[in-house]
Every structure is written in C-alpha cells, then in structure tokens.
Design a protein around this motif. Structure first.
Motif, PDB file in Angstrom:
ATOM      1  N   TYR A 279     -69.079   2.936  27.079  1.00  0.00           N
ATOM      2  CA  TYR A 279     -68.378   4.213  27.169  1.00  0.00           C
ATOM      3  C   TYR A 279     -69.352   5.397  27.186  1.00  0.00           C
ATOM      4  CZ  TYR A 279     -64.812   0.984  25.497  1.00  0.00           C
ATOM      5  OH  TYR A 279     -63.988  -0.100  25.351  1.00  0.00           O
ATOM      6  N   VAL A 280     -70.397   5.298  26.371  1.00  0.00           N
ATOM      7  CA  VAL A 280     -71.328   6.415  26.233  1.00  0.00           C
ATOM      8  C   VAL A 280     -72.125   6.639  27.513  1.00  0.00           C
ATOM      9  CG1 VAL A 280     -73.326   7.314  24.977  1.00  0.00           C
ATOM     10  CG2 VAL A 280     -71.509   6.109  23.751  1.00  0.00           C
ATOM     11  N   GLY A 281     -72.634   5.544  28.132  1.00  0.00           N
ATOM     12  CA  GLY A 281     -73.432   5.680  29.347  1.00  0.00           C
ATOM     13  C   GLY A 281     -72.701   6.419  30.450  1.00  0.00           C
ATOM     14  N   PRO A 282     -71.524   5.936  30.887  1.00  0.00           N
ATOM     15  CA  PRO A 282     -70.774   6.641  31.936  1.00  0.00           C
ATOM     16  C   PRO A 282     -70.354   8.052  31.528  1.00  0.00           C
ATOM     17  CG  PRO A 282     -70.020   4.367  31.752  1.00  0.00           C
ATOM     18  CD  PRO A 282     -70.935   4.618  30.588  1.00  0.00           C
ATOM     19  N   SER A 283     -70.004   8.232  30.243  1.00  0.00           N
ATOM     20  CA  SER A 283     -69.568   9.557  29.780  1.00  0.00           C
ATOM     21  C   SER A 283     -70.698  10.572  29.870  1.00  0.00           C
ATOM     22  CB  SER A 283     -69.056   9.471  28.340  1.00  0.00           C
ATOM     23  OG  SER A 283     -67.930   8.628  28.252  1.00  0.00           O
ATOM     24  N   LEU A 284     -71.908  10.173  29.471  1.00  0.00           N
ATOM     25  CA  LEU A 284     -73.048  11.074  29.553  1.00  0.00           C
ATOM     26  C   LEU A 284     -73.389  11.397  31.001  1.00  0.00           C
ATOM     27  CD1 LEU A 284     -75.450   9.794  26.741  1.00  0.00           C
ATOM     28  CD2 LEU A 284     -74.160  11.934  26.791  1.00  0.00           C
TER      29      LEU A 284
ATOM     30  N   PHE B 156     -82.780   1.778  27.365  1.00  0.00           N
ATOM     31  CA  PHE B 156     -84.233   1.785  27.205  1.00  0.00           C
ATOM     32  C   PHE B 156     -84.718   3.228  27.203  1.00  0.00           C
ATOM     33  CE2 PHE B 156     -88.617   1.748  28.722  1.00  0.00           C
ATOM     34  CZ  PHE B 156     -89.180   0.726  27.973  1.00  0.00           C
ATOM     35  N   ASN B 157     -85.357   3.627  26.131  1.00  0.00           N
ATOM     36  CA  ASN B 157     -86.019   4.927  26.046  1.00  0.00           C
ATOM     37  C   ASN B 157     -85.061   6.097  26.268  1.00  0.00           C
ATOM     38  OD1 ASN B 157     -88.373   6.511  25.631  1.00  0.00           O
ATOM     39  ND2 ASN B 157     -88.616   6.787  27.837  1.00  0.00           N
ATOM     40  N   GLY B 158     -83.821   5.960  25.828  1.00  0.00           N
ATOM     41  CA  GLY B 158     -82.868   7.062  25.941  1.00  0.00           C
ATOM     42  C   GLY B 158     -83.092   8.092  24.842  1.00  0.00           C
ATOM     43  N   SER B 159     -82.641   9.307  25.069  1.00  0.00           N
ATOM     44  CA  SER B 159     -82.790  10.373  24.065  1.00  0.00           C
ATOM     45  C   SER B 159     -81.427  10.765  23.501  1.00  0.00           C
ATOM     46  CB  SER B 159     -83.492  11.578  24.683  1.00  0.00           C
ATOM     47  OG  SER B 159     -82.836  12.015  25.871  1.00  0.00           O
ATOM     48  N   ILE B 160     -80.683  11.581  24.251  1.00  0.00           N
ATOM     49  CA  ILE B 160     -79.347  11.973  23.790  1.00  0.00           C
ATOM     50  C   ILE B 160     -78.467  10.750  23.598  1.00  0.00           C
ATOM     51  CG2 ILE B 160     -77.247  13.236  24.432  1.00  0.00           C
ATOM     52  CD1 ILE B 160     -79.028  15.235  25.887  1.00  0.00           C
ATOM     53  N   TYR B 161     -78.627   9.762  24.469  1.00  0.00           N
ATOM     54  CA  TYR B 161     -77.847   8.524  24.362  1.00  0.00           C
ATOM     55  C   TYR B 161     -78.031   7.881  22.993  1.00  0.00           C
ATOM     56  CZ  TYR B 161     -76.899   3.547  24.637  1.00  0.00           C
ATOM     57  OH  TYR B 161     -76.457   2.288  24.354  1.00  0.00           O
ATOM     58  N   ASN B 162     -79.271   7.793  22.509  1.00  0.00           N
ATOM     59  CA  ASN B 162     -79.525   7.157  21.217  1.00  0.00           C
ATOM     60  C   ASN B 162     -78.957   7.967  20.061  1.00  0.00           C
ATOM     61  OD1 ASN B 162     -80.938   4.598  21.500  1.00  0.00           O
ATOM     62  ND2 ASN B 162     -82.542   5.762  22.521  1.00  0.00           N
ATOM     63  N   ILE B 163     -78.950   9.288  20.211  1.00  0.00           N
ATOM     64  CA  ILE B 163     -78.356  10.134  19.168  1.00  0.00           C
ATOM     65  C   ILE B 163     -76.850   9.908  19.097  1.00  0.00           C
ATOM     66  CG2 ILE B 163     -77.890  12.520  18.480  1.00  0.00           C
ATOM     67  CD1 ILE B 163     -80.605  13.266  19.696  1.00  0.00           C
ATOM     68  N   VAL B 164     -76.198   9.884  20.276  1.00  0.00           N
ATOM     69  CA  VAL B 164     -74.752   9.643  20.321  1.00  0.00           C
ATOM     70  C   VAL B 164     -74.428   8.258  19.772  1.00  0.00           C
ATOM     71  CG1 VAL B 164     -72.760   9.374  21.842  1.00  0.00           C
ATOM     72  CG2 VAL B 164     -74.416  11.209  22.264  1.00  0.00           C
ATOM     73  N   LYS B 165     -75.236   7.270  20.127  1.00  0.00           N
ATOM     74  CA  LYS B 165     -74.999   5.909  19.627  1.00  0.00           C
ATOM     75  C   LYS B 165     -75.159   5.854  18.117  1.00  0.00           C
ATOM     76  CE  LYS B 165     -77.981   2.503  20.074  1.00  0.00           C
ATOM     77  NZ  LYS B 165     -78.822   1.388  20.601  1.00  0.00           N
ATOM     78  N   TRP B 166     -76.155   6.565  17.584  1.00  0.00           N
ATOM     79  CA  TRP B 166     -76.369   6.588  16.138  1.00  0.00           C
ATOM     80  C   TRP B 166     -75.188   7.238  15.416  1.00  0.00           C
ATOM     81  CZ3 TRP B 166     -77.494  11.052  13.023  1.00  0.00           C
ATOM     82  CH2 TRP B 166     -77.807  10.743  11.697  1.00  0.00           C
ATOM     83  N   ILE B 167     -74.709   8.355  15.958  1.00  0.00           N
ATOM     84  CA  ILE B 167     -73.565   9.037  15.338  1.00  0.00           C
ATOM     85  C   ILE B 167     -72.316   8.158  15.392  1.00  0.00           C
ATOM     86  CG2 ILE B 167     -71.989  11.001  15.572  1.00  0.00           C
ATOM     87  CD1 ILE B 167     -74.385  12.626  16.589  1.00  0.00           C
TER      88      ILE B 167
ATOM     89  N   ARG C 295     -72.822   0.455  38.291  1.00  0.00           N
ATOM     90  CA  ARG C 295     -71.968   0.660  37.112  1.00  0.00           C
ATOM     91  C   ARG C 295     -72.398  -0.245  35.956  1.00  0.00           C
ATOM     92  NH1 ARG C 295     -69.597   4.629  35.792  1.00  0.00           N
ATOM     93  NH2 ARG C 295     -67.795   3.577  34.882  1.00  0.00           N
ATOM     94  N   LEU C 296     -72.715  -1.496  36.262  1.00  0.00           N
ATOM     95  CA  LEU C 296     -73.175  -2.413  35.223  1.00  0.00           C
ATOM     96  C   LEU C 296     -74.482  -1.927  34.611  1.00  0.00           C
ATOM     97  CD1 LEU C 296     -72.363  -5.881  36.852  1.00  0.00           C
ATOM     98  CD2 LEU C 296     -71.393  -4.983  34.733  1.00  0.00           C
ATOM     99  N   PHE C 297     -75.354  -1.389  35.453  1.00  0.00           N
ATOM    100  CA  PHE C 297     -76.637  -0.879  34.958  1.00  0.00           C
ATOM    101  C   PHE C 297     -76.412   0.268  33.973  1.00  0.00           C
ATOM    102  CE2 PHE C 297     -80.389   1.864  35.254  1.00  0.00           C
ATOM    103  CZ  PHE C 297     -81.412   0.934  35.049  1.00  0.00           C
ATOM    104  N   GLN C 298     -75.477   1.162  34.305  1.00  0.00           N
ATOM    105  CA  GLN C 298     -75.207   2.322  33.454  1.00  0.00           C
ATOM    106  C   GLN C 298     -74.504   1.957  32.160  1.00  0.00           C
ATOM    107  OE1 GLN C 298     -72.947   4.848  36.073  1.00  0.00           O
ATOM    108  NE2 GLN C 298     -74.766   5.814  36.955  1.00  0.00           N
TER     109      GLN C 298
END
Length: 423
Positions: A304-309, A281-292, A273-276
């Motif tokens: 929130y984003v990591g577990p949600s994705l 590192f090198n995320g795709s959709i994750y980086n887009i969601v974080k940017w938005i 869970r801590l890792f997620q």
C-alpha cells in the motif's frame, strides 16, 4: 573494486570507494586550478573507464537478465509474454546451455521483463556477439562508454551555449559512482541521461522536434523520465508545446509498439506494479512511513505504501511543474533536479545508479545535492554484507541525514545556488 572485491565485503569496498571519491574531488580541484585542457580531461576519463573494460560486474547482477532477454529475442521468444521460469521449462529453450546458465544466475526469474523495447534492442545486439559472458559484457560496455562520452560532449556543448566554465564537466567525467555503475556494472542510466541532455540542449536552441526525440529516447530506455513531461510542457511557448507533444507521442508510440503484441503491455505493467509493491531498498520517506505504520499494524505495508507514495510524488511533481514558471534554462535545469529529488525521496527502491540522470543535469547548476548523494549512496551496499540483504538503519540515517542537511541548506537557506549567470 572491479576485479577482486565482492559486494559482500562492504567495509573494504566502502573504504576504497571513499578513497576514490576523495581522489576524485582532488582531481576536480586540480582541473579547475590548472585549467585542464579538454583533450587531457577526455583522455583521463577514458583511461578510468578502460581499466574496467574486462571486469565482470561486481556490485549488481542485473546484467544476467540483460543477456538472458537477449538470448530470448535471438531465439524468437518475446520476453514480455513469459517469465524466465516459464520459458526455461520449454523444450525449445532447454537446449540453450548459455541461456540456462544466465537463468541460474539472474535475480527475480519469476517476473516478466521490466525493460522497455528500446532497452531490449541493446540486449538483442549483444546476443549477436555469441554465447560467451565476457564477450557480451565487453560489447555492451562499449555501447555504455560511448553514451557516457556523448554525455560529456553534450555537457560541453550546453556549457558553451550558456557561457559557463567547462571545468564543470570533470565533476561528471571523473565521478567514481558514474564510472562504477555505468562502465563497471552496465547500468543504462547514462543512456537515459543522454536523452535528457539532448532535450535540454534543443530546449535552449528552441527546437521542439529534436527535443522531443531526446525525451522520447530517455523514456524508451527507462520510464522514469515521463515525470519530466509536465515540466517540459509548461516550459515551452504555446506555439512550440504542440509540436513537442505531437512528436513525443509519435516517437513513443513507435518505441513501445512491440508491447502491443498479445498482452505484452499488461504483463509489462504487472512487473512494474510488482516492483513498486514488493521490493524495498535504500528508501527514505518510505522507511519512515513503514516505521510509523508499525505502531498500528503488524505486517509490512509495502503493497500500500509504495503505490501511495508514487501517487503523492506524481501530484507533487505536477503541482511543482505548474508553479515553477520556467522562464530560462536555469529554471528548467533546477526543475529537472528538483523533480528527480521529489521522485527519488518517495521511492521504496533507490539503487545507487538511479541518481545518475539527476546528477548529470545538476552539473549544469550550482546545486550540490546530487554531488553529495553520489558519495553517500554507496552506503546502501552495506545491505549485501548480510546474507539476507538486510539494511542498516544507522547507515540509512547517516545517508539521508547528511543529504537532508544539504537539501535544507540549498532550498530553504540559500537563494543563489542556481547555475551561474552568463557573463
């Protein structure tokens, strides 16, 4: 690349990797045109791996944690019950100078071990070779190379079984990412792939008990193959799905039973869970969601984003597995490739070696998404050229932009990229 160039020297490292990749494509082309004999190809594959046999992994420092956990097991400590920070301060461990050296070199000493018990068994065996770094590396490397050749053999057997050209094997055997990340950097994704290929082989042979052994083995090394469960269950005939599920559950219960000691399973899950929710590192959709999200909130929403994705990916995988309607091996293979694609595109951490199992399976199809990705994913190492391990947004766009072109082309504009029909 294996002996002299640190990962911080990204420009030179990527130049050499690019040359290796072009040379690799040339070798594969020659092997098809001149029809390499299987023995000649195996010899070349072995030589490419033997070159790195005495090297210290240059692109990843995960191996320090491997050997540290092995030292804990040899000394009678449970790596799931205490963090390295906690263990190193104990009087019993302080006398282990080699263990302290490994501790000082490892990353994330504040976390419980994230490697499952079967994974840990390899660490323990390695520790028996003595308190010497190079001896540990060479011993573990022999195991990893052995499983890499098992993968080549399984690919060969599957290609023969479904009447496909044997030359496809060389796209795996000579791939520079495979050689660098498995033989060079001692990652276990090749051992995971061996389990998945075993499952595929026995699925084609319609032997659910042996297929269950392969799938359980893969999960025992790394949890991610669990996501293939819905696809496998939906793909079996009803009279074979029950023994597959039963033997898988039985083997997994045995493999993960060490986690039942004390509160090991809770701490193991805590590390996952801590890792997620901590690393990116090198995320795709994750980086887009974080940017938005940056337009709305002023902090990193990774928790929130990591577990949600991951939840979204899980639902998408179950839906896809139920809808694909596996009727033959081609559908199964493409299903595995697509499920890995869904999973990896949703992750906040995508290290280069994560794509290896999916690439290995994609060799059996006409899909080239993961072949292209094995060339592009090396761009992610640019982050280590910065002391703060900062990623380049431009290179992320290059990597995933090119990858997206191939994804769209194969999935939406080309209907015949499945594996070749038997003649």
């Amino acid at each position: 690349m294996g002996y002299f160039i640190p990962r911080e020297e990204f420009a030179l490292t990527f130049l050499l990797f690019g040359l290796c990749f072009l040379f690799y494509l040339g070798i594969c082309w020659v092997s098809i045109v001149r029809k390499f004999s299987f023995k000649r190809g195996l010899l070349l594959a072995l030589l490419l791996r033997v070159v790195l046999m005495l090297s210290i992994p240059a692109l990843s420092d995960d191996f320090y944690r491997y050997f540290f956990d092995g030292q804990l097991l040899k000394m009678g400590f449970n790596p799931f019950l205490s963090t390295p920070n906690e263990i190193v301060t104990s009087l019993d461990f302080g006398t282990n100078t080699y263990g302290v050296y490994l501790y000082e070199k490892m990353n994330s000493p504040q976390y419980f071990s994230i490697y499952p018990p079967l994974h840990q068994a390899f660490f323990f065996l390695t520790s028996l070779t003595g308190d010497d770094l190079l001896s540990n590396i060479v011993f573990l490397r022999i195991f990893i190379v052995g499983f890499d050749f098992l993968n080549i053999y399984l690919l060969y057997k599957i290609l023969i079984l479904v009447n496909q050209p044997i030359s496809k094997i060389w796209f795996y055997a000579f791939n520079p990412l495979i050689i660098l990340e498995l033989t060079g950097n001692l990652h276990f994704e090749g051992i995971v792939l061996a389990g998945i290929l075993t499952t595929i082989f026995f699925w084609i042979k319609k032997k659910p008990m042996f297929a269950a052994l392969g799938w359980s083995w893969a999960i025992g090394i790394k949890l991610t193959p669990l996501m293939l469960g819905p696809l496998f269950l939906f793909s079996w005939e009803k009279n074979k799905s029950i023994p597959f599920l039963f033997f898988s559950a039985l083997i997994l219960a045995l493999l993960f039973s060490p986690l039942m000691i004390s509160d090991g399973i809770q701490k193991f899950w805590q590390s996952i869970r801590l890792f997620q929710s901590t690393f990116e590192f090198n995320g795709s959709i994750y980086n887009i969601v974080k940017w938005i999200s940056g337009f709305v909130i002023n902090y990193n929403p990774i928790a929130y984003v990591g577990p949600s994705l991951n939840l979204v990916a899980f639902l998408a995988i179950v839906f896809y597995s139920a809808k694909i309607q596996v009727q033959d091996y081609e559908k199964l293979l493409l299903g595995i490739v697509h499920i890995y694609l869904i999973y990896l595109l949703s992750q906040n951490v995508v290290h280069p070696w994560y794509i290896i199992p999916a690439f290995g399976v994609s060799i059996l199809t006409k899909s080239r998404i993961f072949l292209v990705w094995t060339g592009l994913v090396f761009l992610s190492y640019n982050a280590y050229s910065n002391p703060d391990v900062k990623e380049s947004i431009l290179l992320l766009w290059v990597e995933y932009g090119i990858l997206l072109i191939f994804i769209v082309k194969e999935i939406f504009f080309k209907s015949d990229y499945q594996s070749q029909k038997p003649k």
